[in-house]
Design a protein around this motif. Structure first.
Motif, PDB file in Angstrom:
ATOM      1  N   TRP A   1     -68.094 -55.952 -66.266  1.00 57.49           N
ATOM      2  CA  TRP A   1     -69.277 -53.957 -66.639  1.00 57.49           C
ATOM      3  C   TRP A   1     -70.181 -54.392 -65.485  1.00 57.49           C
ATOM      4  CZ3 TRP A   1     -73.996 -52.604 -67.071  1.00 57.49           C
ATOM      5  CH2 TRP A   1     -74.294 -51.230 -67.796  1.00 57.49           C
TER       6      TRP A   1
ATOM      7  N   ASN B   1     -68.745 -53.700 -61.537  1.00 51.75           N
ATOM      8  CA  ASN B   1     -68.190 -52.408 -61.933  1.00 51.75           C
ATOM      9  C   ASN B   1     -69.264 -51.362 -61.578  1.00 51.75           C
ATOM     10  OD1 ASN B   1     -65.886 -50.277 -62.389  1.00 51.75           O
ATOM     11  ND2 ASN B   1     -67.373 -49.234 -63.495  1.00 51.75           N
ATOM     12  N   GLN B   2     -70.394 -51.407 -62.157  1.00 54.33           N
ATOM     13  CA  GLN B   2     -71.055 -50.616 -61.831  1.00 54.33           C
ATOM     14  C   GLN B   2     -72.644 -50.720 -60.551  1.00 54.33           C
ATOM     15  OE1 GLN B   2     -71.070 -48.721 -64.660  1.00 54.33           O
ATOM     16  NE2 GLN B   2     -73.368 -48.492 -65.025  1.00 54.33           N
TER      17      GLN B   2
ATOM     18  N   ARG C   1     -69.722 -51.420 -58.009  1.00 56.73           N
ATOM     19  CA  ARG C   1     -69.291 -50.412 -57.046  1.00 56.73           C
ATOM     20  C   ARG C   1     -69.642 -48.950 -57.126  1.00 56.73           C
ATOM     21  NH1 ARG C   1     -65.555 -54.954 -58.945  1.00 56.73           N
ATOM     22  NH2 ARG C   1     -65.403 -53.627 -60.848  1.00 56.73           N
TER      23      ARG C   1
ATOM     24  N   SER D   1     -67.687 -57.371 -57.044  1.00 55.11           N
ATOM     25  CA  SER D   1     -68.389 -55.689 -57.014  1.00 55.11           C
ATOM     26  C   SER D   1     -67.520 -56.039 -55.711  1.00 55.11           C
ATOM     27  CB  SER D   1     -70.054 -56.055 -56.860  1.00 55.11           C
ATOM     28  OG  SER D   1     -70.126 -56.562 -55.696  1.00 55.11           O
TER      29      SER D   1
END
Length: 331
Positions: free
Chosen positions: A38, A41-42, A44, A69
């Motif tokens: 998670w 992804n944040q 990115r 990431s």
């Protein structure tokens, strides 16, 4: 040239199987995998050149999520003191070059303990040591900025462990104690900022979870007071005031867009901006000698849930804070 500066409270980033708070169970391997995915992804989505982190318990875990990431090949990743036994610490990742080491500041600068009219600030250290990093924003021009990463004391009460639970008087005292510590930390951070910005053209940026709104007293302490319209009347005195101010990227963006629909934290139905990017006058659009401008501030807050309206329960995977990214256009 544009650079992106972000802040990210990762909510207790620790290695699996290792206890980070006495009353919190360690992450299982599956939980850690989900949390690391998670956060990656944040990162990115943020696509930032530099990110300051809060609530890092293990530097190894921070290096892991930054690597996952794919955003920071050959980047600098540090979280001084994040050894698992020292509590939550601050971290930083940057794909921008550094012009010196990243240092952690634990002790308050001299002068913060001066009592006036019998009132002093009886705190001498940051609860989470502040990070100071000299960052090269534009290698071609040699433009270097001092970046501070901060996480001030929260509003959570500092309770007397001997007091009974849910004692309203102790809750009042606990909140007052927390405010005193946050105010003292804000004043000490202000001293660090002033050492950087006064009497020179050294750009400075403060990012982090300051645990209060942009015009709360503690945040205002860090930013400083601007001169009023007619005071001081002497131009040199006014320039001295401008030289020691910080400006909120939030306020600069709201002024430009005419809208404010932002929030970085939701608690008991209250929507608040607790996370901030503050910049010195070298980034202020009204300064004729500016070197850059804050062009945009992004809020990644879709994962936040209002527990007063939704039946969804917050888990330990996603952060309880939004992520901020300030886009800065270098002139």
């Amino acid at each position: 040239m544009d650079v992106k500066i972000g802040t990210f409270n990762v909510l207790n980033l620790a290695r699996p199987g290792e206890r980070f708070y006495p009353d919190e169970r360690p992450y299982s391997a599956a939980e850690y995998e989900e949390k690391a995915a998670w956060i990656a992804n944040q990162l990115r989505l943020m696509d930032a050149d530099l990110v300051g982190f809060q609530e890092v318990f293990h530097e190894e875990a921070l290096r892991d999520v930054c690597a996952r990431s794919g955003q920071f090949p050959d980047a600098t990743v540090v979280a001084p003191g994040a050894d698992g036994s020292s509590g939550p610490r601050l971290g930083l990742v940057t794909r921008l070059p550094l012009d010196g080491p990243v240092t952690a500041v634990t002790d308050f600068p001299p002068g913060t303990d001066v009592a006036v009219d019998g009132v002093g600030l009886p705190v001498g250290t940051f609860s989470r040591p502040v990070l100071r990093a000299p960052v090269v924003l534009d290698p071609a021009e040699g433009t270097t900025s001092t970046v501070f990463v901060a996480h001030l004391k929260s509003k959570r009460p500092i309770r007397d462990p001997r007091a009974p639970d849910h004692d309203p008087r102790e809750e009042a005292l606990g909140k007052a104690r927390a405010l005193i510590r946050r105010a003292a930390e804000a004043a000490a951070l202000r001293f660090l900022v002033l050492d950087e910005i006064v009497g020179n053209a050294r750009p400075t940026i403060v990012v982090g979870d300051l645990n209060d709104a942009v015009r709360a007293v503690t945040t205002d302490v860090i930013m400083g007071d601007s001169p009023s319209r007619f005071w001081p009347s002497d131009p040199e005195d006014r320039r001295a005031y401008w030289d020691r101010l910080l400006y909120s990227a939030h306020e600069l963006t709201v002024r430009r867009t005419g809208r404010d629909v932002s929030y970085t934290h939701v608690f008991n139905g209250h929507y608040e901006n607790l996370d901030h990017v503050l910049v010195s006058q070298e980034f202020y659009e009204r300064n004729p000698q500016r070197i850059a401008e804050v062009s945009y501030l992004r809020y990644l807050n879709d994962h936040l849930v209002d527990s007063q309206l939704s039946n969804d329960r917050r888990d330990r995977i996603a952060s309880d804070h939004a992520q901020l990214v300030a886009e800065i256009h270098l002139l």
